[in-house]
Design an enzyme around this catalytic site. Structure first.
Site, PDB file in Angstrom:
ATOM      1  N   ASP A 291       0.863  -1.250  -0.015  1.00 34.38           N
ATOM      2  CA  ASP A 291      -0.077  -0.058   0.009  1.00 34.38           C
ATOM      3  C   ASP A 291       0.792   1.156   0.187  1.00 34.38           C
ATOM      4  OD1 ASP A 291      -3.383   0.690   1.740  1.00 34.38           O
ATOM      5  OD2 ASP A 291      -2.205   1.971   0.266  1.00 34.38           O
TER       6      ASP A 291
HETATM    7  C1  GLC Z   1      -4.545   4.113  -0.313  1.00 33.82           C
HETATM    8  C2  GLC Z   1      -5.314   3.072   0.033  1.00 33.82           C
HETATM    9  C3  GLC Z   1      -5.469   2.025  -0.713  1.00 33.82           C
HETATM   10  C4  GLC Z   1      -5.304   2.397  -2.135  1.00 33.82           C
HETATM   11  C5  GLC Z   1      -3.899   3.128  -2.430  1.00 33.82           C
HETATM   12  C6  GLC Z   1      -3.870   3.545  -3.696  1.00 33.82           C
HETATM   13  O1  GLC Z   1      -3.659   4.625   0.693  1.00 33.82           O
HETATM   14  O2  GLC Z   1      -4.777   2.317   1.351  1.00 33.82           O
HETATM   15  O3  GLC Z   1      -6.752   1.134  -0.638  1.00 33.82           O
HETATM   16  O4  GLC Z   1      -5.653   1.238  -3.183  1.00 33.82           O
HETATM   17  O5  GLC Z   1      -3.835   4.036  -1.319  1.00 33.82           O
HETATM   18  O6  GLC Z   1      -4.559   4.892  -4.077  1.00 33.82           O
END
Ligand code: GLC
Length: 741
Positions: A291
């Site tokens: 993430d």
């Molecule tokens: C965010 C979220 C995740 C998302 C990623 C990209 O922080 O936790 O669910 O897919 O970043 O946007």
């Protein structure tokens, strides 16, 4: 010059190879044909170029996390970044792809990823709302439309489905998943993966899906986003992991790790999660992405001292792609050269990533998804909008309907009240993709089309203490036959980084409801929210209450379909609604404890100030009609280790409307080697029954449905007595018993 010629020849080779194969016979990354193509690219790459494929950076179009690098285009040109997210539209993705194809040495196509959670342009209800439909076909349709639109806009990959089990409504991301139940969450994970990925990733209207957030992100302590997760391995494996395994078995192409630690190790650096479970036990062949900046956050977690050590920990644990940290980009080459990370780890990761790019057909034609003509045809199509309207009305849950107030006849004089009734943006909820608020049909607009005698007053905002609008709302109520009050949270009060320590209706909306009630006119509440709320007072005041969550682009039309009776609500709650925040965590499949509650016994599990029972139980939802359950029977009261038993029940529609009912099957293992839940959902069927008709519903239970992580930590069943429950929710059930031999 020679080197470039070599390269063009070799690229021609890839194109030739991949053109030879047109069937969907590439089932997975270990397909010999695919492996040879991947290896032919890999062996031409420098270590730096390999590491470049392991980096994913956001464009500056949308920021979904705490940091942004402005040099992402330069890094594409230098081959240091092979994947981009938050960049979409056919035109923009084509322009970025052109850079990779014309200005890098290896000319490896970029992957484009984006959070297409519940729609790309045509926005469907938020995921928790769709889950309330318990309609797997509708949920798959939603993901299918989302994939079709996303793929038409240049995207190859969505960061969905979010499959985190959530038992704490203080956590704002409960809105993004399928609720509290492992079985329902697993079935919905499968439906969403199938919807996004279709039959083959080579099809132009499919995108890679991504099971997230691995793992147990929904168990953040105190419901506070990003907080610590600490649980037994048994709960991890029996409650939180099965939806991920279901997504994997459905063929999900990628996983995304969670921000949190699990039992002391942050997910993005956990060899237990990434290697032991995902690769060794589950044999996952796709790739894993972190993430947002999760590798660098290993330093804040306190398991490494610096970003270089963080890169080493993540790479050695089995992480394939680094979202937005650039820890791999900054340190992985050096770490390999220093012998701190085996180059095989890099090769394995790059093989998985290249394999996906081949499977998407990007080596055949890097621009195949970036087609502006197709984009114009597909986005917001009439068919897509109609599907969004249908899924939305199937997602609503009727919580109360005293004196059969609903549906409303069209000649009623209606006073529509509430900020949310006339809001476009809030109807989209969180993670709105590339949705356009301007395209949303508000509840006011939708109702005006069907109820000619309607007035609208805002009454009050969602989250302020301004009561200046009360007077006009009360006056409108006095002049009407019925009040419809849309109340709840704003769309941005759930989703990421939106935990709430109290989950009451915000602002002065409840005060206004009480004032409207004093007019003596019947009041229908439409609840717009992304999480369960503590609404005991509001339920008491309302004559009828419909949970509409955030219905998406077609909000007003879907709401009106149900209010006018064109669609009989059939949704069931995928999460428990607590009476107050003190009951949390509260969920239906609890353990019995050694002192289960007894009214007349002080020394039993209870509170002094509130009952143990929730306001609304898991699986609860009413209909405009009534359903009676009878004749719950088992085909046998003995189940052999290799056998099965059938559980049947008759459901009769005893009311005045045709309607759908979601019949639920629960099981209890009465004696286990460890404590077992008092109920566990093991099946459900959505059936349509015309008024006056009856239908026999049959479930088949097998031993594998009864398996769990036993006292010796092995997965399996234990013989003994079981209780089966069938009913319209997790409380109102008929039961029978059988023995597993
Ligand atoms: C965010 C979220 C995740 C998302 C990623 C990209 O922080 O936790 O669910 O897919 O970043 O946007």
């Amino acid at each position: 010059m020679k080197q470039i010629v070599m390269l063009c020849l070799s690229l021609g080779f890839f194109v030739a190879c991949s053109n030879q194969k047109k069937s969907a016979d590439i089932t997975w990354n270990d397909n010999a044909h695919l492996v040879s193509k991947v290896d032919s690219v890999l062996k031409m790459m420098t270590l730096e170029e390999k590491v470049g494929q392991m980096n994913l950076l956001t464009s500056d179009w949308t920021i979904t996390g705490p940091s942004l690098r402005s040099d992402y285009i330069d890094l594409i040109k230098s081959g240091k970044v092979g994947n981009i997210f938050n960049a979409h539209t056919a035109a923009y993705t084509r322009s970025l792809q052109k850079i990779a194809m014309e200005q890098t040495r290896m000319k490896i196509p970029l992957l484009f990823g984006y959070d297409v959670i519940h729609g790309y342009k045509t926005i469907f209800p938020i995921s928790l709302s769709e889950s309330a439909s318990w309609d797997l076909e509708a949920i798959e349709t939603s993901a299918r439309v989302a994939a079709t639109e996303a793929a038409a806009a240049g995207l190859h990959w969505t960061f969905a489905p979010m499959v985190d089990i959530a038992r704490d409504p203080r956590w704002g991301r409960i809105s993004e998943g399928a609720g509290e139940d492992t079985y329902l969450g697993s079935q919905i994970a499968i439906a969403r993966v199938k919807g996004f990925q279709g039959n083959s990733l080579e099809d132009l209207n499919t995108v890679m899906a991504c099971a997230k957030h691995f793992a147990a992100y929904g168990a953040a302590q105190a419901g506070r986003d990003y907080n610590t997760v600490d649980m037994s391995d048994r709960v991890l494996r029996d409650v939180y992991l099965p939806p991920f395994k279901a997504a994997l078995d459905a063929g999900v192409a990628t996983f995304m790790t969670a921000f949190n630690d699990v039992d002391g190790t942050p997910a993005s650096g956990s060899a237990y999660l990434l290697d032991q479970i995902l690769r060794k036990e589950w044999n996952f062949k796709g790739f894993v992405v972190t993430d947002y900046t999760s590798i660098n956050e290993l330093v804040e977690h306190g398991v490494v001292a610096n970003h270089k050590d963080a890169a080493a920990m993540a790479a050695n644990a089995g992480m394939d792609m680094d979202m937005q940290s650039m820890a791999f980009g900054d340190y992985l080459v050096q770490l390999v050269k220093e012998g701190k990370v085996p180059e095989k780890k890099v090769d394995d990761a790059v093989r998985r990533i290249l394999a996906m790019k081949f499977r998407l057909g990007l080596f055949d034609d890097p621009y195949r998804y970036s087609d502006e003509t197709r984009e114009k045809e597909v986005l917001f199509s009439k068919d897509n909008l109609e599907k969004a309207r249908d899924v939305a009305r199937k997602s609503f849950v009727l919580l109360k309907n005293d004196k059969q107030m609903l549906p409303l006849s069209k000649d009623k004089k209606i006073a529509l009240v509430g900020y949310l009734a006339d809001s476009q943006v809030d109807m989209l909820g969180s993670w709105t993709g590339a949705g356009e608020a301007s395209q949303v049909t508000t509840i006011l607009e939708g109702m005006k089309e069907r109820f000619p005698n309607i007035t609208y007053t805002k009454g009050c905002d969602v989250n302020t203490d301004d009561r200046s609008g009360f007077g006009s709302a009360i006056a409108a109520a006095k002049n009407a036959d019925v009040v419809v009050f849309v109340m709840g949270e704003k769309g941005n009060m759930s989703g990421e980084a939106t935990s709430r320590s109290n989950i009451n209706i915000p602002g002065v909306q409840t005060e206004l409801l009480a004032e409207l009630k004093k007019t003596g006119k019947p009041v229908v509440v439409l609840l717009a929210n992304g999480r369960p709320l503590t609404i005991e007072k509001e339920v008491e005041l309302a004559d009828a209450m419909l949970e509409i969550w955030y219905p998406g682009t077609q909000a007003g039309l879907a709401v009106t379909d149900v209010l006018a009776g064109d669609y009989n609500p059939s949704g069931k709650l995928p999460v428990t609604f607590p009476r107050n925040v003190g009951q949390i965590p509260i969920f239906y499949n609890v353990k019995n404890t050694g002192r289960p509650f007894k009214e007349d016994d002080k020394y039993t599990t209870k509170y002094l100030d509130v009952s143990n029972d929730p306001l609304f139980v898991f699986g609860y939802g009413l209909s405009y009609t009534t359903f009676i359950y009878s004749d719950c029977n088992l085909s046998s009261n003995e189940m052999t280790a290799d056998g099965s038993i059938k559980v049947s029940v008759t459901v009769t529609n005893t009311g005045n409307y045709d309607g759908s009912e979601i019949v639920q099957l629960y099981v209890r293992d009465l004696v286990g080697s460890v404590t077992r839940p008092v109920k566990e959902l093991k099946g459900f069927q959505k059936i349509f029954i015309p008024k006056g008709d009856s239908q026999k519903v049959t479930f088949t239970l097998k031993p594998e449905d009864l398996a769990f992580t036993r006292a010796d930590n092995t997965w399996g069943t234990e013989s003994g007595e079981f209780e089966v429950f069938v009913g319209s929710n997790s409380r109102d059930v008929q039961s029978a018993r059988f023995n597993l031999r």
